[in-house]
Design an enzyme around this catalytic site. Sequence first.
Site, mmCIF file in Angstrom:
data_model
loop_
_atom_site.group_PDB
_atom_site.id
_atom_site.type_symbol
_atom_site.label_atom_id
_atom_site.label_comp_id
_atom_site.label_asym_id
_atom_site.label_seq_id
_atom_site.Cartn_x
_atom_site.Cartn_y
_atom_site.Cartn_z
ATOM 1 C CB VAL A 14 -0.972 -0.013 1.191
ATOM 2 C CG1 VAL A 14 -1.700 1.319 1.305
ATOM 3 C CG2 VAL A 14 -1.978 -1.155 1.036
ATOM 4 C CE LYS A 105 -7.355 -3.718 6.853
ATOM 5 N NZ LYS A 105 -7.055 -3.328 5.483
ATOM 6 N N GLY A 134 -11.003 -0.321 0.963
ATOM 7 C CA GLY A 134 -9.903 0.016 0.044
ATOM 8 C C GLY A 134 -10.135 1.330 -0.674
ATOM 9 N N GLY A 187 -2.961 -15.484 -4.790
ATOM 10 C CA GLY A 187 -2.582 -14.309 -3.998
ATOM 11 C C GLY A 187 -3.769 -13.547 -3.437
ATOM 12 C CE LYS A 205 -11.081 -4.076 5.776
ATOM 13 N NZ LYS A 205 -11.026 -5.144 4.750
ATOM 14 N N GLY A 303 -5.628 -3.891 -2.567
ATOM 15 C CA GLY A 303 -4.711 -3.715 -3.690
ATOM 16 C C GLY A 303 -3.940 -2.415 -3.581
#
Lengths: 323, 323
Positions: A14, A105, A134, A187, A205, A303
Site C-alpha cells: 500500500v 484498520k 480500500g 494471492g 472495519k 490492492g
Amino acid sequence: MKKVNIGILGLGTVGGGTYDILKMNKELITRRTGVDYCVTRVLEINMKAVEAHGVDPAIVTSDVDAILTGDDVDIVIESLGGVEPSSSFMLKALNHGKSVVTPNKAAVAANYEKLTSAAKAHGVQIRIEACVGGGIPALTAITEALAGNEFTDVMGILNGTTNYIMTKMGDEGLAYDAVLKDAQAKGFAEADPTADVEGIDVANKLSILMALAFDKYVAPRDIPTVGITGVTMDDIAAAKAKDCKIKLIAHASIDEAGKLSYEIKPMEIPYSHPLAGVSNEFNAIYVTGNAVGEVMFYGKGAGALPTGSAIVGDVISIMKAMA
Amino acid sequence: MKKVNIGILGLGTVGGGTYDILKMNKELITRRTGVDYCVTRVLEINMKAVEAHGVDPAIVTSDVDAILTGDDVDIVIESLGGVEPSSSFMLKALNHGKSVVTPNKAAVAANYEKLTSAAKAHGVQIRIEACVGGGIPALTAITEALAGNEFTDVMGILNGTTNYIMTKMGDEGLAYDAVLKDAQAKGFAEADPTADVEGIDVANKLSILMALAFDKYVAPRDIPTVGITGVTMDDIAAAKAKDCKIKLIAHASIDEAGKLSYEIKPMEIPYSHPLAGVSNEFNAIYVTGNAVGEVMFYGKGAGALPTGSAIVGDVISIMKAMA
C-alpha cells in the site's frame, strides 16, 4: 504556490502504491489542489522496494523520528500495518502537529478515540478512508457529502478474500477447502488466512464504520463475529433454493431509542438486493440515512493502487485545507 | 459558535425537502459542523407550501433580490429549476459574495463555465452534488475523495423514469406505452415525459459529469443522444438471449491522446455488470480511475429527501469551510 511535504512510513504494497500514484498523477493533483507537494522522507529498510518504486535513496531513512518529528514533513502516511508500533508512531506525529493518513484498520479500530482526540487537540487531521473498503470512498461520503443524514443502518461486504471464496463456492459449486487453496495460489488469500476467514479483519472495519456513522465506538473484540469457515455446500444450496446468495455481512443498525445492534456473520442475501451482485474480490458498503434512503458504494476493497487512491484522496483533502 | 444564514429560492419538491432536512436534522448537523445555522429567507409565493413545511411566514418573501444581495444570507439554495431566471439569480448571488448550492442541472449544464468562474472570482463556492444522481454523493467523490485519479471512463444510469420503464419492460414483459402510462399514474413520469424519455435530462447530467471528471465542458445539445422511445420488446428479447438487460446509458471516455468520446443511448448491459442490477427508479454512476479502478455509486436519483440530502451535504461542506 503552497508547498506541502509528505513522509511515508513503509513502502510495502500500500505504501508503495501510494508513492506510485503521488508520482504518476503529480501534475494532475497539483493542478486540482493548487499545492506543490513533495515526498521528502520515506521510512524503509528494504532497498529492493526503494529501487522498485524509483525512490531517491537520499530521502530514505531508517530513523522513524526523523519523519514523526522532523520539520520537513507536514503529512505522515502510516502504511506499516499492525496495531503497534504504528499507533504510537501516529500519536507522536499528531502530537508534533502533523496530519496523518492511514489504511491501518487494526490500529485505528484499536485506538480510535486516542487518535482522533490527539488530532483534535493539535488542530490537525487524521484521515482513514483507506481503512474500510480500500479504494471505495465510503467513509468520506458518510462523514462529508452525507453528513446531513441521521444514519440508521450500515451493511457491508468488507473483505475481498472471503467474498472471493463465497462467490466461487456459490457460482462454481466448489467446496471451501478447494477454493481457499485456489485463492492462496492466486494471492487473494494469505498463507495464514485466519484474520480474513474468521472475520477479524471485518470486525476492525465495522468498528470504524460504526464510529463514523453512529458516533459510537465499539471495540472489534466486542462485535459478535462468525467467519465463513463453517459455511457448507448444503448451506449454499439451501440459500439458492430461496433465490439467495450467502455473503459474509457486517451489519449494524440503531433503533429510535438509540440502541445500537451489530454483528458479523454469513447471511442469505436475496438476488434482488444490490449486495448480491457484489462478486469476487469486490467490496461494497450499503448505508441507510433518514434523508437519502439507501445508498451503496462499490469497488475494489484492496490492492496497491485502489488503497493508494483512498490515501491520496485523504492527502489531497488535507493539502486543500492547508492551501 | 459561528452563525451561518441560509436563503432558499423556491419551496417546491426539492426546496421543501431541503428545508425539512435542515429542520429535522438540525441538532445533528450543528454538532457535526460546529456551526449554528438558520434559514433567514425563503422565496415563495405559494403559501400552501409555506404552511405545509411549517415555514415562519415572517421569513417568506417574493423579493428575490432580498435573498441574492441581502446581508442576512450567506448561502443561497437555488431550487427553482429551469435555465432562466435561475442562472441569472445564481450569478447575482455569487457576484454578491454568497455561496450557492443547486440541484438545477439544466442551469448548471447550460452555464457551467460562467457559474464556476463567478464563484472563483469572488472566493465563494458553487456546489452541485444534487444535479447528478439525486442523493448519490458521486460528484463530491469524483472531485474530492477520488481526486488523486485520472479518470478514463464514466458510465451512468442517470434518469429514474427511464430506468423504471426499462426495468418493467425487461422484467415484466410490458410494452413501452403500457409502462409509461403506469409510471405516469404512479408519479414516476411526468405528464409530458419528453425530457426524460428522449434523454434530454440525461444529457444535462452527462455534461456536468464530464466537466468534473475530465475537466472538459461539452454542451448538452452537442452530446449524441438517443432516448428510449424506440426500444421494442424484440430488442429486449434479443438482449435477454445474450444475458443482457437494456438500460439507457450515459457514457463518456477519454483515450490516451486526450480525445473525449461521449454518447447517450439504450445499451445492452451484461447481467454480470453491476449496472445491470440497478433497477426501477434507482440511479448509479460507474467510474473508472487510473488508481482506484472501477467504482460504482448507487442510490435514489430523485425525490424530495434524497435530493435534499445532497443539497444539505453541500451546505455542510460550505459551512465547515466558513467555520
